[in-house]
Design a protein around this motif. Structure first.
Motif, PDB file in Angstrom:
ATOM      1  N   UNK A 247      37.183  50.616  27.295  1.00 36.20           N
ATOM      2  CA  UNK A 247      36.569  50.617  25.919  1.00 36.20           C
ATOM      3  C   UNK A 247      36.257  52.317  25.583  1.00 36.20           C
ATOM      4  N   UNK A 248      36.738  52.589  24.138  1.00 41.98           N
ATOM      5  CA  UNK A 248      36.203  53.730  23.784  1.00 41.98           C
ATOM      6  C   UNK A 248      34.880  53.398  23.087  1.00 41.98           C
TER       7      UNK A 248
ATOM      8  N   UNK B 217      41.326  43.344  31.466  1.00 46.72           N
ATOM      9  CA  UNK B 217      39.883  43.953  31.471  1.00 46.72           C
ATOM     10  C   UNK B 217      38.833  42.749  31.492  1.00 46.72           C
ATOM     11  N   UNK B 218      38.345  42.345  32.490  1.00 44.12           N
ATOM     12  CA  UNK B 218      37.360  41.253  32.497  1.00 44.12           C
ATOM     13  C   UNK B 218      36.253  41.443  31.847  1.00 44.12           C
ATOM     14  N   UNK B 219      35.686  42.663  31.681  1.00 45.53           N
ATOM     15  CA  UNK B 219      34.622  42.860  30.804  1.00 45.53           C
ATOM     16  C   UNK B 219      34.700  42.455  29.432  1.00 45.53           C
ATOM     17  N   UNK B 220      36.138  42.595  28.975  1.00 43.34           N
ATOM     18  CA  UNK B 220      36.400  42.462  27.609  1.00 43.34           C
ATOM     19  C   UNK B 220      36.372  41.001  27.405  1.00 43.34           C
ATOM     20  N   UNK B 221      37.270  40.390  28.523  1.00 43.49           N
ATOM     21  CA  UNK B 221      37.262  38.946  28.371  1.00 43.49           C
ATOM     22  C   UNK B 221      36.140  37.913  28.172  1.00 43.49           C
TER      23      UNK B 221
ATOM     24  N   UNK C 153      41.822  41.227  15.630  1.00 44.46           N
ATOM     25  CA  UNK C 153      42.575  40.934  17.141  1.00 44.46           C
ATOM     26  C   UNK C 153      42.110  42.099  18.246  1.00 44.46           C
ATOM     27  N   UNK C 154      41.900  41.673  19.367  1.00 50.56           N
ATOM     28  CA  UNK C 154      41.445  42.490  20.342  1.00 50.56           C
ATOM     29  C   UNK C 154      42.687  42.218  21.545  1.00 50.56           C
ATOM     30  N   UNK C 155      43.065  43.170  22.115  1.00 52.24           N
ATOM     31  CA  UNK C 155      43.959  43.173  23.301  1.00 52.24           C
ATOM     32  C   UNK C 155      43.206  43.466  24.633  1.00 52.24           C
TER      33      UNK C 155
END
Length: 346
Positions: A16-17, A51-55, A40-42
């Motif tokens: 992430x930024x 990226x499992x934090x994002x998942x 949308x988020x990739x």
């Protein structure tokens, strides 16, 4: 129909930024307060891994989107898609965004034509071999895509904006007959979801690409067959009857465009389960170097057997049963799933 606007997007496949964090946190509010904006988020790619934090976070964000729009059929969740290997020239909402490598303005064209393909197949004899059907689909796809190419070229000239790509994907609409499921059934399956569905879909996808590629100067986007459950009359019927399950849909996404699209699930589905569904889809995309995505709608206050009706192009979807086995220890680990081996050249 509402003209959707895409590009409220974050690319966090590697991390992430500060801006990404702020944007993702604001998604539920942004989608609830506006009628046009899609996000949308990739969260993964073949090169970066997942990226499992994002998942984990996106499971929670989807839940919040649904809750904030529960008075409006949980529409917020229908305007949010979570990608792996998101293409930057995708003309289809909710995942369309203007990629970093694109010019100031560009015209990309998406094609909808399952009804045409089905009509062509309906005329074929019931004992025609599969390769004959493939040829028939190729010829039909060529015609549909040629139309997209001509429209794009004309618009490009009129607006004096460069013509980008034609996306070959067959996108269904809720109109009866305009259904990918019906194409598969025309090939000889009683209901979409029967054994043989994945094989039929693989053939359809490949034939569509082979026909479409000849008809267009630049191909891009997702270029396969979309299987959004709530937007496809045949899929809706198959899901209602219980023949088409989430597990079967996941298998089908291994051979077609995108992924678990416009799936309605019980409103009390835990966020960790949504994250697990995202992780599985992202893994299929990452390993197979293809775009996969999840657009899933927790129907707040509804359970299996109920229906959510969005109206318009988003259609309506039966609430599908979900495997509720706890996966929270896995989801809470966070971190990154490393990118897969591309090749051992030696």
């Amino acid at each position: 129909g509402v003209d959707f606007i895409g590009g409220y997007s974050a690319l966090v496949q590697k991390g992430y930024t500060v801006g990404d964090r702020k944007l993702i946190a604001s998604i539920p509010q942004a989608l609830a307060k506006t009628s046009h904006v899609c996000a949308s988020v990739n969260v993964g790619s073949t090169k970066a891994g997942i990226d499992m934090d994002a998942v984990k976070q996106m499971g929670e964000i989807i839940t919040q989107c649904a809750r904030l729009t529960k008075e409006d059929n949980c529409l917020g969740a229908a305007k949010l898609v979570v990608f792996c290997n998101a293409p930057e020239d995708n003309p289809f909402m909710a995942g369309a965004f203007h990629g970093v490598g694109e010019p100031d303005a560009v015209i990309n064209v998406g094609v909808s034509g399952p009804g045409v393909v089905r009509a062509a197949l309906a005329k074929a004899p019931k004992d025609a071999p599969m390769n004959d059907l493939a040829d028939l689909i190729k010829r039909t796809a060529f015609k549909i895509t040629r139309m997209g190419q001509l429209v794009g070229t004309a618009a490009s000239r009129k607006l004096n904006i460069p013509f980008g790509i034609v996306d070959l994907s067959l996108a269904p609409t809720p109109a009866i007959g305009d259904s990918v499921a019906y194409i598969l059934e025309e090939m000889g399956l009683e209901t979409c979801g029967a054994y043989g569905t994945t094989a039929c879909l693989a053939m359809l996808n490949d034939a569509v690409k082979k026909g479409g590629v000849m008809a267009t100067s630049h191909v891009g986007g997702l270029s396969g067959a979309f299987i959004p459950v709530s937007e496809d009359a045949g899929m809706i019927a198959a899901a209602k009857s219980g023949v088409l399950t989430l597990e079967k849909l996941e298998a089908m996404t291994a051979v077609c465009s995108v992924g678990l699209d416009m799936i309605v699930v019980p409103g009390d589905t835990p966020s960790s389960i949504l994250s697990g569904i995202i992780a599985d889809e992202a893994a299929i995309g990452m390993v197979n170097s293809k775009t996969t995505a999840v657009r899933i709608i927790p129907a707040i206050g509804k359970s299996v057997g109920d229906e959510l009706d969005f109206g318009g192009l988003l259609g309506k979807g039966p609430v599908m049963p979900v495997n509720m086995e706890d996966n929270s220890v896995f989801v809470n680990r966070g971190g990154r799933i490393p990118a897969p081996m591309q090749a051992l050249k030696n």
